[in-house]
Motif scaffolding. Structure first.
Motif, PDB file in Angstrom:
ATOM      1  N   ASN A 110       0.834  -1.210   0.000  1.00  0.00           N
ATOM      2  CA  ASN A 110       0.000   0.000   0.000  1.00  0.00           C
ATOM      3  C   ASN A 110       0.865   1.254   0.000  1.00  0.00           C
ATOM      4  O   ASN A 110       0.523   2.256  -0.647  1.00  0.00           O
ATOM      5  N   LYS A 111       1.985   1.188   0.696  1.00  0.00           N
ATOM      6  CA  LYS A 111       2.926   2.312   0.714  1.00  0.00           C
ATOM      7  C   LYS A 111       3.466   2.604  -0.684  1.00  0.00           C
ATOM      8  O   LYS A 111       3.683   3.768  -1.056  1.00  0.00           O
ATOM      9  N   HIS A 112       3.672   1.560  -1.476  1.00  0.00           N
ATOM     10  CA  HIS A 112       4.215   1.703  -2.829  1.00  0.00           C
ATOM     11  C   HIS A 112       3.116   1.670  -3.892  1.00  0.00           C
ATOM     12  O   HIS A 112       3.412   1.460  -5.068  1.00  0.00           O
ATOM     13  N   HIS A 113       1.866   1.882  -3.478  1.00  0.00           N
ATOM     14  CA  HIS A 113       0.741   1.701  -4.396  1.00  0.00           C
ATOM     15  C   HIS A 113       0.877   2.545  -5.660  1.00  0.00           C
ATOM     16  O   HIS A 113       0.657   2.050  -6.776  1.00  0.00           O
ATOM     17  N   ASP A 114       1.195   3.826  -5.506  1.00  0.00           N
ATOM     18  CA  ASP A 114       1.238   4.718  -6.676  1.00  0.00           C
ATOM     19  C   ASP A 114       2.287   4.252  -7.689  1.00  0.00           C
ATOM     20  O   ASP A 114       2.038   4.273  -8.910  1.00  0.00           O
ATOM     21  N   LYS A 115       3.439   3.836  -7.186  1.00  0.00           N
ATOM     22  CA  LYS A 115       4.502   3.362  -8.075  1.00  0.00           C
ATOM     23  C   LYS A 115       4.083   2.081  -8.785  1.00  0.00           C
ATOM     24  O   LYS A 115       4.277   1.946 -10.006  1.00  0.00           O
ATOM     25  N   ILE A 116       3.477   1.170  -8.054  1.00  0.00           N
ATOM     26  CA  ILE A 116       3.056  -0.095  -8.649  1.00  0.00           C
ATOM     27  C   ILE A 116       1.948   0.133  -9.668  1.00  0.00           C
ATOM     28  O   ILE A 116       1.947  -0.460 -10.754  1.00  0.00           O
ATOM     29  N   LYS A 117       1.004   1.006  -9.342  1.00  0.00           N
ATOM     30  CA  LYS A 117      -0.096   1.314 -10.263  1.00  0.00           C
ATOM     31  C   LYS A 117       0.444   1.940 -11.551  1.00  0.00           C
ATOM     32  O   LYS A 117       0.010   1.596 -12.664  1.00  0.00           O
ATOM     33  N   HIS A 118       1.397   2.852 -11.416  1.00  0.00           N
ATOM     34  CA  HIS A 118       2.001   3.477 -12.590  1.00  0.00           C
ATOM     35  C   HIS A 118       2.646   2.424 -13.489  1.00  0.00           C
ATOM     36  O   HIS A 118       2.480   2.457 -14.718  1.00  0.00           O
ATOM     37  N   ARG A 119       3.351   1.470 -12.892  1.00  0.00           N
ATOM     38  CA  ARG A 119       4.032   0.449 -13.686  1.00  0.00           C
ATOM     39  C   ARG A 119       3.035  -0.541 -14.287  1.00  0.00           C
ATOM     40  O   ARG A 119       3.277  -1.094 -15.360  1.00  0.00           O
ATOM     41  N   SER A 120       1.930  -0.743 -13.619  1.00  0.00           N
ATOM     42  CA  SER A 120       0.876  -1.574 -14.191  1.00  0.00           C
ATOM     43  C   SER A 120       0.305  -0.908 -15.440  1.00  0.00           C
ATOM     44  O   SER A 120       0.108  -1.565 -16.479  1.00  0.00           O
ATOM     45  N   GLU A 121       0.059   0.386 -15.374  1.00  0.00           N
ATOM     46  CA  GLU A 121      -0.475   1.123 -16.527  1.00  0.00           C
ATOM     47  C   GLU A 121       0.532   1.160 -17.673  1.00  0.00           C
ATOM     48  O   GLU A 121       0.158   1.030 -18.849  1.00  0.00           O
ATOM     49  N   ARG A 122       1.804   1.304 -17.339  1.00  0.00           N
ATOM     50  CA  ARG A 122       2.841   1.323 -18.375  1.00  0.00           C
ATOM     51  C   ARG A 122       2.981  -0.051 -19.033  1.00  0.00           C
ATOM     52  O   ARG A 122       3.188  -0.158 -20.244  1.00  0.00           O
ATOM     53  N   LEU A 123       2.849  -1.104 -18.243  1.00  0.00           N
ATOM     54  CA  LEU A 123       2.920  -2.446 -18.809  1.00  0.00           C
ATOM     55  C   LEU A 123       1.792  -2.659 -19.814  1.00  0.00           C
ATOM     56  O   LEU A 123       2.011  -3.185 -20.915  1.00  0.00           O
ATOM     57  N   ILE A 124       0.591  -2.252 -19.465  1.00  0.00           N
ATOM     58  CA  ILE A 124      -0.552  -2.388 -20.374  1.00  0.00           C
ATOM     59  C   ILE A 124      -0.310  -1.599 -21.658  1.00  0.00           C
ATOM     60  O   ILE A 124      -0.602  -2.071 -22.772  1.00  0.00           O
ATOM     61  N   LEU A 125       0.249  -0.399 -21.527  1.00  0.00           N
ATOM     62  CA  LEU A 125       0.544   0.434 -22.692  1.00  0.00           C
ATOM     63  C   LEU A 125       1.500  -0.266 -23.640  1.00  0.00           C
ATOM     64  O   LEU A 125       1.235  -0.370 -24.851  1.00  0.00           O
ATOM     65  N   PHE A 126       2.632  -0.773 -23.103  1.00  0.00           N
ATOM     66  CA  PHE A 126       3.628  -1.393 -23.979  1.00  0.00           C
ATOM     67  C   PHE A 126       3.206  -2.780 -24.434  1.00  0.00           C
ATOM     68  O   PHE A 126       3.641  -3.247 -25.492  1.00  0.00           O
ATOM     69  N   SER A 127       2.350  -3.421 -23.679  1.00  0.00           N
ATOM     70  CA  SER A 127       1.778  -4.685 -24.133  1.00  0.00           C
ATOM     71  C   SER A 127       0.991  -4.463 -25.417  1.00  0.00           C
ATOM     72  O   SER A 127       1.113  -5.222 -26.381  1.00  0.00           O
ATOM     73  N   LYS A 128       0.208  -3.408 -25.450  1.00  0.00           N
ATOM     74  CA  LYS A 128      -0.572  -3.089 -26.654  1.00  0.00           C
ATOM     75  C   LYS A 128       0.325  -2.680 -27.823  1.00  0.00           C
ATOM     76  O   LYS A 128       0.068  -3.018 -28.979  1.00  0.00           O
ATOM     77  N   LEU A 129       1.400  -1.947 -27.522  1.00  0.00           N
ATOM     78  CA  LEU A 129       2.309  -1.509 -28.576  1.00  0.00           C
ATOM     79  C   LEU A 129       3.043  -2.681 -29.226  1.00  0.00           C
ATOM     80  O   LEU A 129       3.295  -2.687 -30.433  1.00  0.00           O
ATOM     81  N   CYS A 130       3.395  -3.680 -28.425  1.00  0.00           N
ATOM     82  CA  CYS A 130       4.211  -4.795 -28.930  1.00  0.00           C
ATOM     83  C   CYS A 130       3.373  -5.966 -29.431  1.00  0.00           C
ATOM     84  O   CYS A 130       3.900  -6.853 -30.121  1.00  0.00           O
ATOM     85  N   HIS A 131       2.109  -5.994 -29.094  1.00  0.00           N
ATOM     86  CA  HIS A 131       1.244  -7.124 -29.418  1.00  0.00           C
ATOM     87  C   HIS A 131       1.188  -7.388 -30.925  1.00  0.00           C
ATOM     88  O   HIS A 131       1.224  -6.472 -31.741  1.00  0.00           O
ATOM     89  N   ASN A 132       1.145  -8.677 -31.266  1.00  0.00           N
ATOM     90  CA  ASN A 132       1.010  -9.130 -32.661  1.00  0.00           C
ATOM     91  C   ASN A 132       2.247  -8.872 -33.522  1.00  0.00           C
ATOM     92  O   ASN A 132       2.172  -8.949 -34.751  1.00  0.00           O
ATOM     93  N   ASP A 133       3.370  -8.567 -32.925  1.00  0.00           N
ATOM     94  CA  ASP A 133       4.620  -8.396 -33.680  1.00  0.00           C
ATOM     95  C   ASP A 133       5.588  -9.489 -33.232  1.00  0.00           C
ATOM     96  O   ASP A 133       6.129  -9.440 -32.137  1.00  0.00           O
ATOM     97  N   ASN A 134       5.781 -10.495 -34.094  1.00  0.00           N
ATOM     98  CA  ASN A 134       6.661 -11.609 -33.740  1.00  0.00           C
ATOM     99  C   ASN A 134       7.967 -11.590 -34.526  1.00  0.00           C
ATOM    100  O   ASN A 134       8.626 -12.613 -34.689  1.00  0.00           O
ATOM    101  N   THR A 135       8.370 -10.424 -35.019  1.00  0.00           N
ATOM    102  CA  THR A 135       9.639 -10.328 -35.740  1.00  0.00           C
ATOM    103  C   THR A 135      10.810 -10.386 -34.765  1.00  0.00           C
ATOM    104  O   THR A 135      10.712  -9.926 -33.621  1.00  0.00           O
ATOM    105  N   GLY A 136      11.900 -10.964 -35.232  1.00  0.00           N
ATOM    106  CA  GLY A 136      13.124 -10.991 -34.440  1.00  0.00           C
ATOM    107  C   GLY A 136      13.119 -11.963 -33.286  1.00  0.00           C
ATOM    108  O   GLY A 136      13.966 -11.864 -32.391  1.00  0.00           O
ATOM    109  N   PHE A 137      12.210 -12.928 -33.274  1.00  0.00           N
ATOM    110  CA  PHE A 137      12.136 -13.866 -32.161  1.00  0.00           C
ATOM    111  C   PHE A 137      13.303 -14.853 -32.195  1.00  0.00           C
ATOM    112  O   PHE A 137      13.682 -15.345 -33.261  1.00  0.00           O
TER     113      PHE A 137
END
Length: 307
Positions: free
Chosen positions: A170-197
């Motif tokens: 709970n003390k680190h809630h804001d930091k964890i929430k921010h990183r959760s939102e950033r993960l969702i953002l980059f998940s969408k950006l990288c999704h469906n691109d399987n080049t360079g695997f």
């Protein structure tokens, strides 16, 4: 952490007899060895050789561990000799079962984990050699750039009974929430691109061993088909490290350069991966706090600036 389990004399006798019958290895002694996070790890002593044995009881990790053996053998068969060599059972199997656990036995590698800025150059060169190995014939888990590990964290937090850990989160809630939102953002950006695997390790630096002046990368439990950023993200805040990684790719004729959005994705993804592992294992609050304020923060000095 499952390697901390204390086993009875009766268990150890059964295990010793199992090794003799299943592998044809007559051991003088079996000694606990502290390597890895998941699994019970043992050193098998015989008059002429030593072996490393890992047993995984955790249901969530069994299939991952079991699926890694054919891939490890595939790498070895293609000339990669700086990994742990599998010791097959007497019937020629790569792994087996004991007492409900998945069991693997490997040649013993002396030495210890050594990870510094200086070891990154040989580490990247070794990884790049692995990236050249073909994988079309393998049944290997493939990256899907999901954000489910963030969902898993919030689910775990809601069911936490340890009030000290809950207070810390709970003390680190804001930091964890921010990183959760950033993960969702980059998940969408990288999704469906399987080049360079390529075939990646996931924690090569934490499993970089030096033994008799030779370097090894061990513990391939989490081997996965992903872009190279999965192995590069840890040092992403250092320009020299990104340059060294790209140089290793180029020197091995791999036509690929690290991409910022993928590096950022793995920064946020692994943040939750490690945090979930701590929660699942019931890790004490002081260790989790050291993690939340420790080494992983350097990566976010860079990742938070990626657009």
């Amino acid at each position: 952490m499952y390697s901390a389990v204390v086993r009875s004399d009766e268990y150890m006798l059964r295990l010793r007899n199992f090794v003799s019958g299943e592998y044809g290895i007559n051991v003088d002694s079996i000694v606990a060895t502290k390597r890895g996070f998941y699994g019970e790890t043992w050193k098998l002593h015989t008059p002429n050789a030593h072996y490393f044995m890992k047993l995984v009881y955790c249901d969530e990790h069994k299939s991952v561990y079991e699926q890694s053996f054919p891939i490890i053998q595939h790498l070895y068969d293609h000339g990669i000799d700086f990994i742990s060599q599998i010791v097959k059972t007497a019937s020629g199997q790569l792994s087996t079962r004991f007492d409900g656990a998945v069991v693997g036995v490997f040649d013993w590698i002396d030495g210890e984990n050594i990870e510094t800025n200086e070891t990154k150059i040989p580490e990247y060169q070794m990884l790049a050699k692995i990236y050249t190995i073909p994988y079309v014939s393998l049944n290997i888990q493939r990256e899907d750039f999901s954000s489910t590990c963030s969902d898993e964290f919030w689910t775990q937090q809601r069911s936490l009974k340890n009030t000290e850990v809950l207070s810390l989160l709970n003390k680190h809630h804001d930091k964890i929430k921010h990183r959760s939102e950033r993960l969702i953002l980059f998940s969408k950006l990288c999704h469906n691109d399987n080049t360079g695997f390529v075939i990646t390790h996931g924690d090569a630096g934490g499993n970089f061993f030096v033994s008799n002046s030779k370097s090894y990368i061990v513990d391939w439990d989490g081997v996965t088909l992903t872009p190279p950023e999965r192995d590069a993200w840890v040092m992403c805040s250092h320009a020299w490290a990104q340059d060294a990684f790209n140089s290793a790719l180029r020197e091995n004729n791999i036509n690929y350069r690290l991409r910022p959005e993928r590096l950022a994705y793995y920064c946020y993804r692994f943040f939750f991966f490690y945090l979930n592992s701590f929660l699942y294992a019931g890790t004490e609050a002081d260790i989790i706090e050291e993690y939340l304020d420790g080494w992983i923060e350097n990566s976010f000095l860079w990742a938070d600036g990626v657009k």
